[in-house]
Design a protein around this motif. Structure first.
Motif, PDB file in Angstrom:
ATOM      1  N   ARG A  72       1.062 -27.588 -20.980  1.00  0.00           N
ATOM      2  CA  ARG A  72       0.919 -27.204 -19.574  1.00  0.00           C
ATOM      3  C   ARG A  72       2.021 -27.843 -18.730  1.00  0.00           C
ATOM      4  O   ARG A  72       2.652 -27.181 -17.907  1.00  0.00           O
ATOM      5  N   SER A  75       5.405 -26.186 -19.572  1.00  0.00           N
ATOM      6  CA  SER A  75       5.468 -24.819 -19.056  1.00  0.00           C
ATOM      7  C   SER A  75       5.701 -24.810 -17.554  1.00  0.00           C
ATOM      8  O   SER A  75       6.559 -24.073 -17.050  1.00  0.00           O
ATOM      9  N   ARG A  76       4.962 -25.626 -16.829  1.00  0.00           N
ATOM     10  CA  ARG A  76       5.097 -25.629 -15.375  1.00  0.00           C
ATOM     11  C   ARG A  76       6.446 -26.176 -14.935  1.00  0.00           C
ATOM     12  O   ARG A  76       7.084 -25.624 -14.027  1.00  0.00           O
ATOM     13  N   HIS A  80       9.386 -24.080 -12.945  1.00  0.00           N
ATOM     14  CA  HIS A  80       9.962 -24.503 -11.662  1.00  0.00           C
ATOM     15  C   HIS A  80      11.483 -24.590 -11.741  1.00  0.00           C
ATOM     16  O   HIS A  80      12.191 -24.192 -10.806  1.00  0.00           O
TER      17      HIS A  80
END
Length: 86
Positions: A72, A75-76, A80
């Protein structure tokens, strides 16, 4: 009997301090990347992405982070940085 207890205590203390140090370094690395993203610095964000992902992977291998939590985060952060790079 006492020797085994003392040894186990020393080992657990050593492992705990190593985990704390690793998690502090991981959080610092993530903060650096997030700060560069929030400032809108494209080149610095791209440079910091690879070491940050590597630090997250090391934390998973050491058992500091769960693999889904690491996925997570990666991925984030990657999303960004990609959005910033466009």
């Amino acid at each position: 009997f006492f020797f085994k207890q003392k040894t186990a205590y020393e080992i657990s203390t050593r492992d705990w301090s190593s985990d704390v140090c690793s998690s502090d370094l991981l959080r610092t690395q993530i903060k650096k990347l997030r700060n560069s993203i929030s400032e809108g610095n494209k080149s610095e964000s791209v440079e910091l992405l690879f070491p940050t992902v590597a630090a997250i992977d090391k934390a998973v291998n050491k058992g500091i982070l769960h693999k889904n939590t690491a996925a997570r985060h990666k991925s984030r952060l990657t999303g960004h940085v990609n959005k910033l790079a466009k």
